[in-house]
Design a protein around this motif. Sequence first.
Motif, PDB file in Angstrom:
ATOM      1  N   LEU A  81       0.829  -1.199   0.000  1.00 55.43           N
ATOM      2  CA  LEU A  81       0.000   0.000   0.000  1.00 55.43           C
ATOM      3  C   LEU A  81       0.868   1.255   0.000  1.00 55.43           C
ATOM      4  N   ASP A  82       1.942   1.242   0.757  1.00 55.85           N
ATOM      5  CA  ASP A  82       2.834   2.394   0.793  1.00 55.85           C
ATOM      6  C   ASP A  82       3.414   2.668  -0.595  1.00 55.85           C
ATOM      7  N   GLU A  83       3.715   1.611  -1.341  1.00 55.90           N
ATOM      8  CA  GLU A  83       4.212   1.778  -2.705  1.00 55.90           C
ATOM      9  C   GLU A  83       3.138   2.389  -3.594  1.00 55.90           C
ATOM     10  N   TRP A  84       1.912   1.913  -3.459  1.00 54.52           N
ATOM     11  CA  TRP A  84       0.810   2.463  -4.258  1.00 54.52           C
ATOM     12  C   TRP A  84       0.523   3.913  -3.894  1.00 54.52           C
ATOM     13  N   ARG A  85       0.806   4.281  -2.652  1.00 55.04           N
ATOM     14  CA  ARG A  85       0.556   5.646  -2.195  1.00 55.04           C
ATOM     15  C   ARG A  85       1.625   6.637  -2.643  1.00 55.04           C
ATOM     16  N   THR A  86       2.827   6.177  -2.848  1.00 58.06           N
ATOM     17  CA  THR A  86       3.955   7.086  -3.059  1.00 58.06           C
ATOM     18  C   THR A  86       4.500   7.114  -4.480  1.00 58.06           C
ATOM     19  N   GLU A 103      -2.072   6.528 -14.670  1.00 58.56           N
ATOM     20  CA  GLU A 103      -1.220   6.368 -13.502  1.00 58.56           C
ATOM     21  C   GLU A 103      -1.653   7.325 -12.398  1.00 58.56           C
ATOM     22  N   GLY A 104      -1.453   6.905 -11.151  1.00 49.97           N
ATOM     23  CA  GLY A 104      -1.828   7.745 -10.025  1.00 49.97           C
ATOM     24  C   GLY A 104      -1.596   7.034  -8.712  1.00 49.97           C
ATOM     25  N   LYS A 105      -1.688   7.798  -7.625  1.00 52.18           N
ATOM     26  CA  LYS A 105      -1.439   7.274  -6.287  1.00 52.18           C
ATOM     27  C   LYS A 105      -2.758   7.194  -5.511  1.00 52.18           C
ATOM     28  N   VAL A 106      -3.005   6.051  -4.910  1.00 53.17           N
ATOM     29  CA  VAL A 106      -4.245   5.809  -4.184  1.00 53.17           C
ATOM     30  C   VAL A 106      -4.052   6.125  -2.702  1.00 53.17           C
ATOM     31  N   ASP A 107      -5.109   6.554  -2.027  1.00 51.80           N
ATOM     32  CA  ASP A 107      -5.036   6.846  -0.589  1.00 51.80           C
ATOM     33  C   ASP A 107      -5.167   5.598   0.272  1.00 51.80           C
ATOM     34  N   LEU A 141     -12.171   7.407  -8.692  1.00 52.60           N
ATOM     35  CA  LEU A 141     -12.247   6.093  -8.064  1.00 52.60           C
ATOM     36  C   LEU A 141     -12.308   4.977  -9.101  1.00 52.60           C
ATOM     37  N   HIS A 142     -12.971   5.237 -10.212  1.00 53.52           N
ATOM     38  CA  HIS A 142     -12.964   4.260 -11.306  1.00 53.52           C
ATOM     39  C   HIS A 142     -11.534   4.041 -11.818  1.00 53.52           C
ATOM     40  N   GLY A 143     -10.760   5.116 -11.877  1.00 53.60           N
ATOM     41  CA  GLY A 143      -9.381   4.988 -12.327  1.00 53.60           C
ATOM     42  C   GLY A 143      -8.566   4.072 -11.433  1.00 53.60           C
ATOM     43  N   TYR A 144      -8.709   4.245 -10.113  1.00 54.74           N
ATOM     44  CA  TYR A 144      -7.994   3.372  -9.183  1.00 54.74           C
ATOM     45  C   TYR A 144      -8.449   1.916  -9.343  1.00 54.74           C
ATOM     46  N   ALA A 145      -9.757   1.741  -9.466  1.00 52.74           N
ATOM     47  CA  ALA A 145     -10.295   0.377  -9.603  1.00 52.74           C
ATOM     48  C   ALA A 145      -9.773  -0.288 -10.870  1.00 52.74           C
ATOM     49  N   LEU A 146      -9.726   0.462 -11.969  1.00 56.13           N
ATOM     50  CA  LEU A 146      -9.251  -0.114 -13.230  1.00 56.13           C
ATOM     51  C   LEU A 146      -7.773  -0.500 -13.129  1.00 56.13           C
ATOM     52  N   MET A 147      -6.978   0.354 -12.521  1.00 54.96           N
ATOM     53  CA  MET A 147      -5.552   0.044 -12.398  1.00 54.96           C
ATOM     54  C   MET A 147      -5.336  -1.218 -11.569  1.00 54.96           C
ATOM     55  N   LEU A 148      -6.058  -1.326 -10.466  1.00 52.81           N
ATOM     56  CA  LEU A 148      -5.938  -2.529  -9.640  1.00 52.81           C
ATOM     57  C   LEU A 148      -6.380  -3.774 -10.410  1.00 52.81           C
ATOM     58  N   TYR A 149      -7.476  -3.639 -11.143  1.00 52.70           N
ATOM     59  CA  TYR A 149      -8.006  -4.770 -11.920  1.00 52.70           C
ATOM     60  C   TYR A 149      -6.999  -5.220 -12.985  1.00 52.70           C
TER      61      TYR A 149
END
Length: 226
Positions: A81-86, A103-107, A141-149
Motif C-alpha cells: 500500500l505504501d508503494e501504491w501511495r507514493t 497512472e496515479g497514487k491511491v489513498d 475512483l474508477h481509475g484506481y479500480a481499473l488500475m488494480l483490476y
Amino acid sequence: MKTKDGLWKLSPSGLYTYEECKPCFWIEQHIGRAPMLPLRLNDAMDQKLKERYDEFRRQGQMPPEIAHLAPLRLFSDSARLDEWRTSVAALRITNAADGYILEGKVDEILVGADGALVPADYKSSGDPPKHDKQKYYRLQLHGYALMLYKKGYRVADHAYLLHYYTKDRSDTTLAMEFAAHADLVRIDLEPFERKLGDMVKFLERDFPGASALCRKCAWAEQRKKH
C-alpha cells in the motif's frame, strides 16, 4: 500530456475535468494546468489520515468512524500500500491500442469479505459533503479500480469517498473536532474504459474553442496563443 511514445498520460484525479469542461481538459493535456496555490492544509490532513489508518491497520482494526462498513477491513499489506501511495508508477497501466497511460497514487484500500479490493480516497473539507459531491470524484475512483483490476487484483463493484469535515465551524478554539462520512460510489469498469477511449479521441482533435460558460477557458486559450 503525451509521452515520447505518443500515448496520452492520464491521471485518475484529473479525469473529472473532461466532464466538467472538455476544452479545459484538452488544454490541460496539451499545454498544462492553470497555476494554483498548493493546498498545504489539505496535504497535511491527507497525511494525518494515512497515519491514522496505518495505526489501526497495525492493530488489525477499522477506524471507529468507518467500523459500520464491516465486514470490510483495511488492506493488510502495508508495504505494498505504501508503494501504491507514493509512486505513480506502481499501479501504472498502459493501453497502447486506445492510446493512453493511466497512472496515479491511491489513498486507501479496503477489502471485502470475498477478498475483493475496494479503493477509497480521503476528502477533507470545512463543510459536510453535499449530496452531489461524488460527481467530482467518481471517475477518479474508477481509475484506481481499473488500475488494480489490470494489475490482476479482484476489484469490488464499489468504492468509497471517506469524507472528513469540521463538526462546528463556529468553534473558535484550536482543538477542532472532525466528523466523518463514508460515501459509497458504484464502480462499472466497462463503460469507464470506453470513456477513456473517448477522451483520447477527443484529445487527438483540434482545440474545440473555449466554452463561454467556463472562466478557466479564458486563461487556457490565452496561454495556447502564446
